[in-house]
Design a protein around this motif. Structure first.
Motif, PDB file in Angstrom:
ATOM      1  N   HIS A 178      -6.349 -14.170  11.142  1.00 33.74           N
ATOM      2  CA  HIS A 178      -6.036 -12.741  11.197  1.00 33.74           C
ATOM      3  C   HIS A 178      -4.583 -12.463  10.824  1.00 33.74           C
ATOM      4  O   HIS A 178      -3.930 -11.588  11.424  1.00 33.74           O
ATOM      5  CB  HIS A 178      -6.334 -12.193  12.602  1.00 33.74           C
ATOM      6  N   GLN A 232      -3.920  -8.782   9.731  1.00 32.98           N
ATOM      7  CA  GLN A 232      -3.891  -7.854  10.864  1.00 32.98           C
ATOM      8  C   GLN A 232      -2.577  -7.974  11.640  1.00 32.98           C
ATOM      9  O   GLN A 232      -2.035  -6.966  12.122  1.00 32.98           O
ATOM     10  CB  GLN A 232      -5.079  -8.108  11.798  1.00 32.98           C
ATOM     11  N   GLY A 287      -0.254  -4.783  11.931  1.00 33.66           N
ATOM     12  CA  GLY A 287       0.030  -4.298  13.277  1.00 33.66           C
ATOM     13  C   GLY A 287       1.518  -4.243  13.563  1.00 33.66           C
ATOM     14  O   GLY A 287       2.011  -3.310  14.214  1.00 33.66           O
ATOM     15  N   LEU A 315      -7.589  -4.299  16.249  1.00 33.22           N
ATOM     16  CA  LEU A 315      -7.396  -5.121  15.053  1.00 33.22           C
ATOM     17  C   LEU A 315      -7.949  -6.536  15.211  1.00 33.22           C
ATOM     18  O   LEU A 315      -8.162  -7.234  14.210  1.00 33.22           O
ATOM     19  CB  LEU A 315      -5.901  -5.211  14.710  1.00 33.22           C
ATOM     20  N   SER A 325       1.850  -8.718  17.465  1.00 31.98           N
ATOM     21  CA  SER A 325       2.163  -7.583  16.590  1.00 31.98           C
ATOM     22  C   SER A 325       3.099  -6.603  17.290  1.00 31.98           C
ATOM     23  O   SER A 325       4.106  -6.164  16.703  1.00 31.98           O
ATOM     24  CB  SER A 325       0.875  -6.862  16.186  1.00 31.98           C
ATOM     25  N   GLY A 353      -3.863  -0.143   5.463  1.00 32.04           N
ATOM     26  CA  GLY A 353      -4.804  -0.530   6.515  1.00 32.04           C
ATOM     27  C   GLY A 353      -6.114   0.236   6.429  1.00 32.04           C
ATOM     28  O   GLY A 353      -6.334   1.070   5.542  1.00 32.04           O
ATOM     29  N   THR A 380     -10.074   1.805  12.463  1.00 30.55           N
ATOM     30  CA  THR A 380     -10.612   0.873  13.463  1.00 30.55           C
ATOM     31  C   THR A 380     -11.386   1.568  14.573  1.00 30.55           C
ATOM     32  O   THR A 380     -11.822   0.913  15.523  1.00 30.55           O
ATOM     33  CB  THR A 380      -9.460   0.066  14.102  1.00 30.55           C
TER      34      THR A 380
END
Length: 449
Positions: free
Chosen positions: A250, A253, A257, A378, A391, A439, A442
């Protein structure tokens, strides 16, 4: 793979909504109270007591540097507590983070000064400040997970605003207590606290934190684990080293983030820490400011923070209705405009200064509120504590750790004008806007996956 759970893995969710709200709110309120107590003391007290006298600007910059040191420790706390949270559960991790913060804050209130022990005083201050940052690195993501993993369908962003609400509440509690102490120990010099305040009065808010920690522990010890974590354990998806797993699977992400939070952090610490220095500096000082006395300006800030709290709560329903991405793109664009408008707003006299605080804190609430849901969304449940924590806290280095220091340097470079400080805010918001455009939404992700 093992985990200590408070209830059988197959049990239904046992956390009532009121307990979820209180547990996610009270812990972050205490944590932010502790952080704000330090931030206020970094402006009012520590330049006078913990660093050599002679150059007020240098002492203030040194105090802000120690303030920023905690931000460096926050990602380490996110890794440590994230590892525990993703392997052992959210509850025990949240208790540990709260205890660490509370003990460090209490001990700061008992420290000797530079006059008493020389350079040992700032050295001890740095160590305890690092401990505060380490604890906060594990606090936020755990509180956000408690709120969002237990949220009703369609209300995840709303529930995610409750840990965020701890920031304005902690600010009001910390600065309100400092204000009461300063009123009880008045100073004849508006640019400097009274001798009694510097000798012992400043210690009271730090020592008082132990009472708040006891209350927070009582609430959190009554929590049980979320269904998302229980299902992760039952499915055998707990990673031996969540840190390695989240970086391996990830990375995108994590980067997104981090930059989602950048504008939030810069705005946050400019409005709460830099503004206190700028607002209190005399117009005729070597580094000129707005020239307000401490009591007046803090009351103005507290009034502005009320809007911070209001718009934090409003941002949750907005993000649930319109989506996290769309909401934050609009708010971040407004932050860019706000940063470029600092000089004309502040040039409008007391009304302009109050408008600057209200608009800044309102935007802060609108950008901070949705983060309680967005960052946890995320990542999957197996690495959610680690991923969201990293993040959130790496962004603290890029934003909050350097924001007060850069702001003072730009303030001095601009000859006392806040113009370049506002441009700095706008530039950081542009980076956040780019991340948001790259992005995806979500809002509809499955939190139990």
């Amino acid at each position: 793979m093992s985990s200590s759970l408070a209830a059988p893995a197959g049990a239904a969710i046992a956390n009532p909504r009121s307990r979820v709200i209180l547990a996610s709110l009270i812990g972050t309120t205490i944590e932010f109270y502790d952080f704000y107590v330090y931030a206020t003391a970094a402006v009012l007290v520590f330049p006078h007591l913990f660093f050599p006298s002679g150059n007020d600007t240098t002492a203030l910059l040194a105090s802000f540097a120690v303030f920023g040191a905690a931000m460096v420790a926050r990602p380490l706390g996110a890794i440590f507590f994230g590892h525990l949270g993703d392997r052992r559960g959210r509850k025990v991790t949240l208790v540990g983070a709260l205890l660490t913060m509370g003990i460090a804050t209490f001990l700061i209130g008992a420290l000797p000064t530079y006059e008493q022990v020389g350079w040992l005083a700032p050295a001890l201050l740095v160590i305890l400040r690092l401990a505060q940052g380490f604890a906060l690195g594990g606090e936020w993501s755990g509180a956000a997970l408690v709120a969002t993993e237990n949220a009703p369908a369609g209300k995840r962003a709303l529930f995610g605003t409750f840990p965020q609400l701890g920031a304005p509440l902690g600010f009001i509690l910390a600065n309100g207590l400092f204000l009461l102490i300063a009123a009880g120990l008045p100073s004849s010099d508006p640019s400097r606290p009274s001798d009694a305040f510097l000798q012992w009065g400043w210690r009271i808010p730090f020592l008082f934190s132990v009472v708040m920690v006891v209350v927070g522990l009582w609430v959190r010890l009554n929590l049980v684990e979320s269904e998302a974590f229980k299902k992760t354990v039952k499915a055998g998806k707990v990673h031996s080293v969540p840190l390695f797993s989240v970086f391996r699977t990830h990375t995108r992400q994590l980067v997104l983030g981090t930059f989602y939070m950048l504008a939030t952090y810069v705005l946050f610490y400019l409005m709460t820490t830099f503004s206190l220095s700028y607002g209190r500096a005399a117009a005729t000082a070597k580094l000129p400011g707005l020239g307000y006395d401490y009591t007046t300006f803090v009351l103005m800030m507290i009034f502005g923070v009320v809007f911070f709290g209001i718009f934090t709560m409003l941002s949750g329903p907005w993000a649930d209705r319109w989506g996290r991405r769309r909401t934050l793109i609009c708010v971040t664009s407004a932050i860019i405009v706000f940063g470029l408008a600092w000089v004309p707003i502040l040039a409008s006299g007391p009304v302009g200064v109050m408008a600057w605080l209200i608009v800044g804190f309102s935007l802060m609430g609108m950008t901070f509120g949705p983060m309680g849901a967005l960052l946890p969304e995320l990542f999957p449940a197996s690495v959610r504590y680690t991923g969201s924590g990293i993040s959130y806290n790496v962004s603290s280095i890029l934003g909050a750790a350097v924001a007060p220091f850069i702001a003072v340097a730009l303030w001095a470079w601009g000859g006392g004008s806040p113009f370049w400080v506002g441009v700095y805010l706008s530039a950081m918001a542009v980076l956040t806007l780019i991340a948001l455009l790259l992005g995806t939404e979500t809002r509809d992700v499955d939190m139990e996956a």
